[in-house]
Write a protein that holds these residues in place. Sequence first.
Motif, PDB file in Angstrom:
ATOM      1  N   ASN A  12      -6.486 -11.209  17.372  1.00  0.00           N
ATOM      2  CA  ASN A  12      -7.480 -10.352  16.704  1.00  0.00           C
ATOM      3  C   ASN A  12      -7.037  -8.894  16.659  1.00  0.00           C
ATOM      4  O   ASN A  12      -7.348  -8.166  15.718  1.00  0.00           O
ATOM      5  CB  ASN A  12      -8.834 -10.447  17.419  1.00  0.00           C
ATOM      6  N   GLN A  13      -6.310  -8.452  17.689  1.00  0.00           N
ATOM      7  CA  GLN A  13      -5.815  -7.069  17.699  1.00  0.00           C
ATOM      8  C   GLN A  13      -4.803  -6.846  16.583  1.00  0.00           C
ATOM      9  O   GLN A  13      -4.787  -5.787  15.954  1.00  0.00           O
ATOM     10  CB  GLN A  13      -5.191  -6.741  19.058  1.00  0.00           C
ATOM     11  N   LEU A  14      -3.961  -7.845  16.363  1.00  0.00           N
ATOM     12  CA  LEU A  14      -3.017  -7.750  15.245  1.00  0.00           C
ATOM     13  C   LEU A  14      -3.767  -7.729  13.918  1.00  0.00           C
ATOM     14  O   LEU A  14      -3.492  -6.890  13.051  1.00  0.00           O
ATOM     15  CB  LEU A  14      -2.035  -8.920  15.302  1.00  0.00           C
ATOM     16  N   LEU A  15      -4.731  -8.633  13.760  1.00  0.00           N
ATOM     17  CA  LEU A  15      -5.461  -8.737  12.492  1.00  0.00           C
ATOM     18  C   LEU A  15      -6.304  -7.493  12.223  1.00  0.00           C
ATOM     19  O   LEU A  15      -6.580  -7.175  11.058  1.00  0.00           O
ATOM     20  CB  LEU A  15      -6.337  -9.987  12.497  1.00  0.00           C
ATOM     21  N   SER A  16      -6.705  -6.788  13.267  1.00  0.00           N
ATOM     22  CA  SER A  16      -7.503  -5.578  13.069  1.00  0.00           C
ATOM     23  C   SER A  16      -6.705  -4.463  12.393  1.00  0.00           C
ATOM     24  O   SER A  16      -7.283  -3.483  11.905  1.00  0.00           O
ATOM     25  CB  SER A  16      -8.048  -5.075  14.419  1.00  0.00           C
ATOM     26  N   LEU A  17      -5.380  -4.610  12.364  1.00  0.00           N
ATOM     27  CA  LEU A  17      -4.534  -3.617  11.688  1.00  0.00           C
ATOM     28  C   LEU A  17      -4.605  -3.742  10.166  1.00  0.00           C
ATOM     29  O   LEU A  17      -4.325  -2.775   9.449  1.00  0.00           O
ATOM     30  CB  LEU A  17      -3.069  -3.778  12.126  1.00  0.00           C
ATOM     31  N   LEU A  18      -4.961  -4.926   9.667  1.00  0.00           N
ATOM     32  CA  LEU A  18      -4.850  -5.202   8.238  1.00  0.00           C
ATOM     33  C   LEU A  18      -5.726  -4.303   7.370  1.00  0.00           C
ATOM     34  O   LEU A  18      -5.230  -3.753   6.371  1.00  0.00           O
ATOM     35  CB  LEU A  18      -5.159  -6.677   7.959  1.00  0.00           C
ATOM     36  N   PRO A  19      -7.025  -4.118   7.680  1.00  0.00           N
ATOM     37  CA  PRO A  19      -7.838  -3.250   6.813  1.00  0.00           C
ATOM     38  C   PRO A  19      -7.319  -1.820   6.738  1.00  0.00           C
ATOM     39  O   PRO A  19      -7.325  -1.203   5.668  1.00  0.00           O
ATOM     40  CB  PRO A  19      -9.227  -3.303   7.472  1.00  0.00           C
ATOM     41  N   GLU A  20      -6.853  -1.305   7.871  1.00  0.00           N
ATOM     42  CA  GLU A  20      -6.319   0.060   7.898  1.00  0.00           C
ATOM     43  C   GLU A  20      -5.069   0.182   7.030  1.00  0.00           C
ATOM     44  O   GLU A  20      -4.904   1.150   6.273  1.00  0.00           O
ATOM     45  CB  GLU A  20      -5.987   0.440   9.348  1.00  0.00           C
ATOM     46  N   ILE A  21      -4.177  -0.807   7.123  1.00  0.00           N
ATOM     47  CA  ILE A  21      -2.948  -0.772   6.323  1.00  0.00           C
ATOM     48  C   ILE A  21      -3.280  -0.936   4.843  1.00  0.00           C
ATOM     49  O   ILE A  21      -2.714  -0.246   3.986  1.00  0.00           O
ATOM     50  CB  ILE A  21      -1.969  -1.861   6.802  1.00  0.00           C
ATOM     51  N   ALA A  22      -4.209  -1.850   4.523  1.00  0.00           N
ATOM     52  CA  ALA A  22      -4.605  -2.040   3.126  1.00  0.00           C
ATOM     53  C   ALA A  22      -5.171  -0.744   2.544  1.00  0.00           C
ATOM     54  O   ALA A  22      -4.885  -0.388   1.390  1.00  0.00           O
ATOM     55  CB  ALA A  22      -5.635  -3.166   3.024  1.00  0.00           C
ATOM     56  N   LYS A  23      -5.955  -0.034   3.333  1.00  0.00           N
ATOM     57  CA  LYS A  23      -6.556   1.224   2.875  1.00  0.00           C
ATOM     58  C   LYS A  23      -5.486   2.257   2.548  1.00  0.00           C
ATOM     59  O   LYS A  23      -5.646   3.081   1.641  1.00  0.00           O
ATOM     60  CB  LYS A  23      -7.505   1.762   3.942  1.00  0.00           C
ATOM     61  N   ASP A  24      -4.364   2.206   3.254  1.00  0.00           N
ATOM     62  CA  ASP A  24      -3.273   3.158   3.022  1.00  0.00           C
ATOM     63  C   ASP A  24      -2.666   2.993   1.627  1.00  0.00           C
ATOM     64  O   ASP A  24      -2.034   3.912   1.101  1.00  0.00           O
ATOM     65  CB  ASP A  24      -2.192   2.958   4.095  1.00  0.00           C
ATOM     66  N   PHE A  25      -2.853   1.805   1.017  1.00  0.00           N
ATOM     67  CA  PHE A  25      -2.291   1.527  -0.311  1.00  0.00           C
ATOM     68  C   PHE A  25      -3.365   1.559  -1.404  1.00  0.00           C
ATOM     69  O   PHE A  25      -3.134   1.041  -2.495  1.00  0.00           O
ATOM     70  CB  PHE A  25      -1.605   0.155  -0.314  1.00  0.00           C
ATOM     71  N   GLN A  26      -4.506   2.167  -1.120  1.00  0.00           N
ATOM     72  CA  GLN A  26      -5.629   2.142  -2.053  1.00  0.00           C
ATOM     73  C   GLN A  26      -5.250   2.702  -3.422  1.00  0.00           C
ATOM     74  O   GLN A  26      -5.571   2.129  -4.465  1.00  0.00           O
ATOM     75  CB  GLN A  26      -6.806   2.934  -1.471  1.00  0.00           C
ATOM     76  N   THR A  27      -4.565   3.847  -3.429  1.00  0.00           N
ATOM     77  CA  THR A  27      -4.183   4.481  -4.699  1.00  0.00           C
ATOM     78  C   THR A  27      -3.269   3.574  -5.513  1.00  0.00           C
ATOM     79  O   THR A  27      -3.464   3.395  -6.728  1.00  0.00           O
ATOM     80  CB  THR A  27      -3.474   5.818  -4.433  1.00  0.00           C
ATOM     81  N   GLU A  28      -2.277   2.990  -4.863  1.00  0.00           N
ATOM     82  CA  GLU A  28      -1.324   2.119  -5.557  1.00  0.00           C
ATOM     83  C   GLU A  28      -2.018   0.851  -6.070  1.00  0.00           C
ATOM     84  O   GLU A  28      -1.723   0.377  -7.169  1.00  0.00           O
ATOM     85  CB  GLU A  28      -0.171   1.744  -4.620  1.00  0.00           C
ATOM     86  N   MET A  29      -2.941   0.319  -5.278  1.00  0.00           N
ATOM     87  CA  MET A  29      -3.652  -0.894  -5.696  1.00  0.00           C
ATOM     88  C   MET A  29      -4.535  -0.612  -6.909  1.00  0.00           C
ATOM     89  O   MET A  29      -4.611  -1.427  -7.831  1.00  0.00           O
ATOM     90  CB  MET A  29      -4.504  -1.432  -4.542  1.00  0.00           C
ATOM     91  N   GLU A  30      -5.191   0.538  -6.917  1.00  0.00           N
ATOM     92  CA  GLU A  30      -6.037   0.887  -8.061  1.00  0.00           C
ATOM     93  C   GLU A  30      -5.189   1.105  -9.312  1.00  0.00           C
ATOM     94  O   GLU A  30      -5.581   0.700 -10.408  1.00  0.00           O
ATOM     95  CB  GLU A  30      -6.842   2.142  -7.732  1.00  0.00           C
ATOM     96  N   ALA A  31      -4.018   1.727  -9.143  1.00  0.00           N
ATOM     97  CA  ALA A  31      -3.148   1.984 -10.297  1.00  0.00           C
ATOM     98  C   ALA A  31      -2.650   0.682 -10.920  1.00  0.00           C
ATOM     99  O   ALA A  31      -2.532   0.570 -12.140  1.00  0.00           O
ATOM    100  CB  ALA A  31      -1.972   2.858  -9.874  1.00  0.00           C
ATOM    101  N   LYS A  32      -2.365  -0.316 -10.078  1.00  0.00           N
ATOM    102  CA  LYS A  32      -1.852  -1.596 -10.576  1.00  0.00           C
ATOM    103  C   LYS A  32      -2.950  -2.660 -10.712  1.00  0.00           C
ATOM    104  O   LYS A  32      -2.651  -3.797 -11.074  1.00  0.00           O
ATOM    105  CB  LYS A  32      -0.755  -2.125  -9.639  1.00  0.00           C
ATOM    106  N   GLN A  33      -4.197  -2.282 -10.399  1.00  0.00           N
ATOM    107  CA  GLN A  33      -5.333  -3.213 -10.476  1.00  0.00           C
ATOM    108  C   GLN A  33      -5.069  -4.475  -9.655  1.00  0.00           C
ATOM    109  O   GLN A  33      -5.224  -5.601 -10.132  1.00  0.00           O
ATOM    110  CB  GLN A  33      -5.640  -3.577 -11.930  1.00  0.00           C
ATOM    111  N   ILE A  34      -4.663  -4.262  -8.413  1.00  0.00           N
ATOM    112  CA  ILE A  34      -4.383  -5.373  -7.502  1.00  0.00           C
ATOM    113  C   ILE A  34      -5.515  -5.479  -6.483  1.00  0.00           C
ATOM    114  O   ILE A  34      -5.935  -4.484  -5.903  1.00  0.00           O
ATOM    115  CB  ILE A  34      -3.037  -5.163  -6.776  1.00  0.00           C
TER     116      ILE A  34
END
Length: 426
Positions: free
Chosen positions: A261-283
């Motif tokens: 669970n400690q490893l998985l708790s990293l995922l939302p934070e890392i995903a948030k770091d790519f928010q701009t790129e995801m919005e630009a590519k509509q991913i």
Amino acid sequence: MVEPTNPNQTLSPKVDLSRRPKEPILIIEDKRENQVLLEGICKRIGVPSEVAENGDIALKMAKQKQYSLYLVDLMMPVIDGKTFIAEQSQVEPNAVFIVQTAIDQTEEIIEIMKLGVYDYLIKPLHVEIVADRLEKALEYVYLKRMEALLIDEEAKELKSQLEWLNYKESHRKTTEVNAELNSILNLKTTMMQGSGLGAMTTLIDTIDKIKKEENGNYLIQKEYWELLTENQDHNKTMLKGLDLAVDVIQSKFVLQKVSSNQLLSLLPEIAKDFQTEMEAKQIKVNLPVVKQTVSLELELESIKTVVHEIFTNGLKYSKTNSNFDIFVTFVDGYFCLSAKNNLIEDEYAKQLLHSEKKLVEPFYRIHPPVESFHHKEKFSLGLGLTMVDFILQKHNGMFFIRNAIDHTTETKANCVIAEIFLPIQT
């Protein structure tokens, strides 16, 4: 009693139909007015449906045909909803159920969820709520099927990759010269791709031919200077990435027992770091929901670097307007974190089909650099997946990246799956 809203209105949200299961929904409901309402909602969201008047009829229908999910009323004659769910779960362990109930009490809801259902709906039924829950449930069916497919493929892939690693290790000493030569050739190719040293060399050669001399000074045009500055920024990033790679290689990894669970708790934070790129590519990034927890031995900060690199690699080579799916599976004593992205169909993708095992070699890259991800890359020069492989080896784990075909929907799609294997601790 039902909400008097027109179920045949057109839905406004955009839905990725390629991820829709092709089988119909089975509506198990004895009241005719509710049957009509639920059929209308299914039609509204573009999903075929069939109706069974009670659990007995539904069991017989499910023997003859596959359904994407079951929308079950609890109170029915002959065989009620709870009995249907219990019996169908024996036949179809991965079946997905949504339950309808008129009792809005905590104790009743807890009992419903103990049946292993995906979700529940409180009567009277509201069209918008039912439509939204069905959309989410269909997406869950897709992800659940993909997970099952991954488990089967990962078991085969694990055996294949272990054989490959054994072969590679047995031939390592006899091919050291060739390996070093390949790394040098890879570095030369990488440095001449995209922005950075290759572009700067070309720019300087160009400027040398067109520069003007005035009052003992050379004059160059503003646009050339700006291009030089931009490429100098890329060069600094490359050097910074090389420094980080050296630091990682020289680090002493101190592994500590942590929960998955400690490893998985990293995922939302890392995903948030790519928010701009995801919005630009509509991913759209779909993170896993995992009920099982296991113990792992990790150096958490370096694993965070691994996951960040998996996101970087997957997102920058994903198709525009697609999904980036993260799955968790448990295979032969390993905790496996898998990332799946839809493959951009180009000439580079064709090369990938024959070169996937080379992707962890130092400085090796198939695709040219993606400039929009320049500032997101922790490593550079094609070293990202090399460092992922290195860090996981230090964790007694493994890293694989492979091509696959998504068979979970009617429309097959080429994709890439990157997999992190970490041994489960007892």
